[in-house]
Design a protein around this motif. Structure first.
Motif, PDB file in Angstrom:
ATOM      1  N   PHE A  86      77.931  13.983  57.880  1.00 17.36           N
ATOM      2  CA  PHE A  86      79.266  13.926  57.292  1.00 17.36           C
ATOM      3  C   PHE A  86      79.838  15.340  57.285  1.00 17.36           C
ATOM      4  CE2 PHE A  86      76.767  10.504  55.591  1.00 17.36           C
ATOM      5  CZ  PHE A  86      77.619   9.420  55.530  1.00 17.36           C
ATOM      6  N   VAL A  87      81.150  15.439  57.196  1.00 18.10           N
ATOM      7  CA  VAL A  87      81.819  16.740  57.093  1.00 18.10           C
ATOM      8  C   VAL A  87      82.745  16.712  55.887  1.00 18.10           C
ATOM      9  CG1 VAL A  87      83.477  18.301  58.169  1.00 18.10           C
ATOM     10  CG2 VAL A  87      81.664  17.298  59.548  1.00 18.10           C
ATOM     11  N   VAL A  88      82.742  17.812  55.146  1.00 21.17           N
ATOM     12  CA  VAL A  88      83.620  17.963  53.986  1.00 21.17           C
ATOM     13  C   VAL A  88      84.517  19.172  54.223  1.00 21.17           C
ATOM     14  CG1 VAL A  88      83.740  18.348  51.492  1.00 21.17           C
ATOM     15  CG2 VAL A  88      81.878  16.971  52.458  1.00 21.17           C
ATOM     16  N   VAL A  89      85.821  18.989  54.037  1.00 23.18           N
ATOM     17  CA  VAL A  89      86.786  20.084  54.197  1.00 23.18           C
ATOM     18  C   VAL A  89      87.377  20.405  52.830  1.00 23.18           C
ATOM     19  CG1 VAL A  89      88.941  20.826  55.268  1.00 23.18           C
ATOM     20  CG2 VAL A  89      87.336  19.386  56.553  1.00 23.18           C
ATOM     21  N   GLN A  90      87.181  21.648  52.405  1.00 22.04           N
ATOM     22  CA  GLN A  90      87.717  22.118  51.125  1.00 22.04           C
ATOM     23  C   GLN A  90      88.851  23.092  51.426  1.00 22.04           C
ATOM     24  OE1 GLN A  90      84.820  24.109  48.673  1.00 22.04           O
ATOM     25  NE2 GLN A  90      86.118  24.114  46.849  1.00 22.04           N
TER      26      GLN A  90
ATOM     27  N   LYS B  94      83.599  31.634  48.582  1.00 25.42           N
ATOM     28  CA  LYS B  94      82.180  31.388  48.844  1.00 25.42           C
ATOM     29  C   LYS B  94      81.497  30.776  47.630  1.00 25.42           C
ATOM     30  CE  LYS B  94      81.241  34.798  52.454  1.00 25.42           C
ATOM     31  NZ  LYS B  94      80.414  35.975  52.850  1.00 25.42           N
ATOM     32  N   GLU B  95      81.868  31.268  46.460  1.00 24.23           N
ATOM     33  CA  GLU B  95      81.235  30.776  45.234  1.00 24.23           C
ATOM     34  C   GLU B  95      81.615  29.327  44.939  1.00 24.23           C
ATOM     35  OE1 GLU B  95      83.017  33.563  45.504  1.00 24.23           O
ATOM     36  OE2 GLU B  95      81.364  35.018  45.529  1.00 24.23           O
ATOM     37  N   SER B  96      82.925  29.013  45.039  1.00 25.16           N
ATOM     38  CA  SER B  96      83.358  27.642  44.725  1.00 25.16           C
ATOM     39  C   SER B  96      82.862  26.652  45.777  1.00 25.16           C
ATOM     40  CB  SER B  96      84.877  27.578  44.613  1.00 25.16           C
ATOM     41  OG  SER B  96      85.494  27.817  45.864  1.00 25.16           O
ATOM     42  N   ALA B  97      82.791  27.094  47.042  1.00 22.72           N
ATOM     43  CA  ALA B  97      82.301  26.220  48.102  1.00 22.72           C
ATOM     44  C   ALA B  97      80.824  25.907  47.893  1.00 22.72           C
ATOM     45  CB  ALA B  97      82.522  26.862  49.465  1.00 22.72           C
TER      46      ALA B  97
ATOM     47  N   MET C  69      89.195  28.910  52.922  1.00 21.03           N
ATOM     48  CA  MET C  69      88.886  27.490  52.893  1.00 21.03           C
ATOM     49  C   MET C  69      87.463  27.329  53.418  1.00 21.03           C
ATOM     50  SD  MET C  69      88.835  26.569  56.345  1.00 21.03           S
ATOM     51  CE  MET C  69      88.912  24.796  56.151  1.00 21.03           C
ATOM     52  N   ALA C  70      86.918  26.132  53.253  1.00 17.87           N
ATOM     53  CA  ALA C  70      85.514  25.932  53.613  1.00 17.87           C
ATOM     54  C   ALA C  70      85.310  24.623  54.358  1.00 17.87           C
ATOM     55  CB  ALA C  70      84.640  25.952  52.362  1.00 17.87           C
ATOM     56  N   LEU C  71      84.297  24.617  55.192  1.00 15.16           N
ATOM     57  CA  LEU C  71      83.853  23.412  55.885  1.00 15.16           C
ATOM     58  C   LEU C  71      82.363  23.238  55.629  1.00 15.16           C
ATOM     59  CD1 LEU C  71      84.731  21.978  59.281  1.00 15.16           C
ATOM     60  CD2 LEU C  71      82.335  22.506  58.868  1.00 15.16           C
ATOM     61  N   MET C  72      81.943  22.018  55.352  1.00  8.50           N
ATOM     62  CA  MET C  72      80.541  21.731  55.059  1.00  8.50           C
ATOM     63  C   MET C  72      80.026  20.632  55.976  1.00  8.50           C
ATOM     64  SD  MET C  72      81.024  21.602  50.920  1.00  8.50           S
ATOM     65  CE  MET C  72      82.205  22.742  50.188  1.00  8.50           C
ATOM     66  N   PHE C  73      78.896  20.875  56.602  1.00  6.83           N
ATOM     67  CA  PHE C  73      78.182  19.838  57.328  1.00  6.83           C
ATOM     68  C   PHE C  73      77.121  19.277  56.394  1.00  6.83           C
ATOM     69  CE2 PHE C  73      79.526  20.873  61.761  1.00  6.83           C
ATOM     70  CZ  PHE C  73      79.677  19.561  62.199  1.00  6.83           C
ATOM     71  N   VAL C  74      77.117  17.947  56.245  1.00  6.99           N
ATOM     72  CA  VAL C  74      76.156  17.273  55.361  1.00  6.99           C
ATOM     73  C   VAL C  74      75.302  16.333  56.206  1.00  6.99           C
ATOM     74  CG1 VAL C  74      75.878  15.823  53.321  1.00  6.99           C
ATOM     75  CG2 VAL C  74      77.841  17.386  53.487  1.00  6.99           C
TER      76      VAL C  74
END
Length: 349
Positions: free
Chosen positions: A253-257, A262-265, A202-207
């Motif tokens: 903002f934070v996005v949780v996938q 790694k590729e899809s994130a 799974m992935a976490l993104m800081f925006v």
């Protein structure tokens, strides 16, 4: 007694005053109220309809023979009786009604007695309680009992809707309408737990909104707030059905996938970035134009972390967020408006 309800039913906002259509607490009130009323007056079958007016009534719960048919049909079968009941303040009693309000024409069972109680909050109609007997008729005492119970059901529905509305306000950022940090903690813990149980990533993104201070300085704080609102909306649009978006605070903002590689994130992060740039600029009210807004994104994946060594979820959550934050810092340092995928070197507390 088995109460049948619509699966995934949407209880109307106009009836319950809540934008949360999947109102499970409200449905529990409906089920319990219908069962209590049925037992109290000895009804063989019945239903509760929800809606603000006669042409919007929708059956959401039913019991007894014909219950599934009632749910399938949706609207009351005997509109005339339902309309008479909604015009009254007290329950309405009828005998041998035609068409039958509960059973389909030609069915072996026939409603000999019908008792209908309006669910009303002051002048506002919430719905209708309908009870039927196939082997007798309802008396005045039954009507008094149902009158008291409809008041209790209505009060419980209104209180449930009010409480749910307050919970929604507490869980959402007032500026963007996105879920807030408190909700992020819960979602991230669930996502990490599910990924570890199923041995998936799974992935976490800081925006981070690029140069928001410049927007505030040049166009005013109202423009800065509008930039955050539009960015939140754009992120939510781009992530729909794939991931969850949260307002972290300030310009972040934070996005949780939940399901990612790694590729899809990285692909999703770049889609988020490009959609924000393409959809945030333009006219503002009452006047002026908002410049195109860009964002920088730092991405961390669970499997991208160094060995977890059986760490508890809280520590893994902190590591994942810190790792994504360092990747975001590198994206900003590299010139902004770009995506950086974290490496093992970013994984440190």
């Amino acid at each position: 007694m088995r109460i049948h309800t619509l699966r995934g039913t949407k209880v109307a906002e106009s009836a319950l005053g809540s934008k949360d259509a999947r109102a499970r607490p409200a449905m529990r009130v409906v089920e319990e109220g219908l069962e209590t009323a049925a037992v109290a007056v000895g009804a063989n079958a019945g239903a509760i309809y929800v809606g603000p007016r006669i042409d919007a009534l929708q059956s959401v719960a039913a019991f007894g023979p014909g219950a599934k048919d009632v749910l399938d049909i949706g609207a009351p079968r005997n509109i005339a009786i339902a309309q008479r009941a909604l015009r009254k303040n007290d329950p309405l009693r009828c005998t041998d009604p035609r068409p039958d309000p509960h059973f389909k024409d030609g069915a072996r069972r026939v409603s000999r007695g019908v008792l209908l109680g309006p669910l009303r909050d002051g002048a506002k109609t919430l719905g209708l309680l309908q009870l039927v007997k196939t082997d007798g008729r309802f008396g005045e005492r039954d009507a008094r009992i149902v009158g008291a119970l409809t008041t209790q059901i209505t009060t419980a529905l209104v209180q449930t809707a009010s409480l749910r509305h307050q919970e929604l306000l507490a869980a959402h950022d007032p500026l963007t309408g996105l879920r807030n940090v408190r909700e992020l903690d819960s979602e991230l813990s669930r996502a990490i737990g599910a990924a570890r149980r199923r041995q998936r990533d799974m992935a976490l993104m800081f925006v981070d909104v690029d140069h928001l201070k410049r927007v505030n300085s040049k166009f005013g704080h109202a423009a800065g707030s509008e930039a955050l609102r539009r960015t939140g909306k754009a992120l939510d649009e781009a992530a729909a059905g794939v991931s969850s978006v949260f307002r972290f605070g300030g310009d972040e903002f934070v996005v949780v996938q939940r399901r990612a590689s790694k590729e899809s994130a990285r692909a999703l992060a770049d889609h988020l970035r490009s959609h924000v740039a393409a959809s945030t600029g333009g006219p503002m009210r009452p006047q002026g134009d908002l410049p195109k807004i860009t964002v920088s994104v730092g991405v961390a994946t669970l499997k991208g972390l160094r060995l977890l060594n059986g760490q508890p979820p809280a520590e893994i959550r902190a590591r994942l967020m810190a790792t994504a934050d360092r990747a975001l810092f590198r994206a900003k340092a590299a010139g902004r408006n770009r995506v950086i995928l974290a490496t093992a070197r970013d994984d440190r507390l």
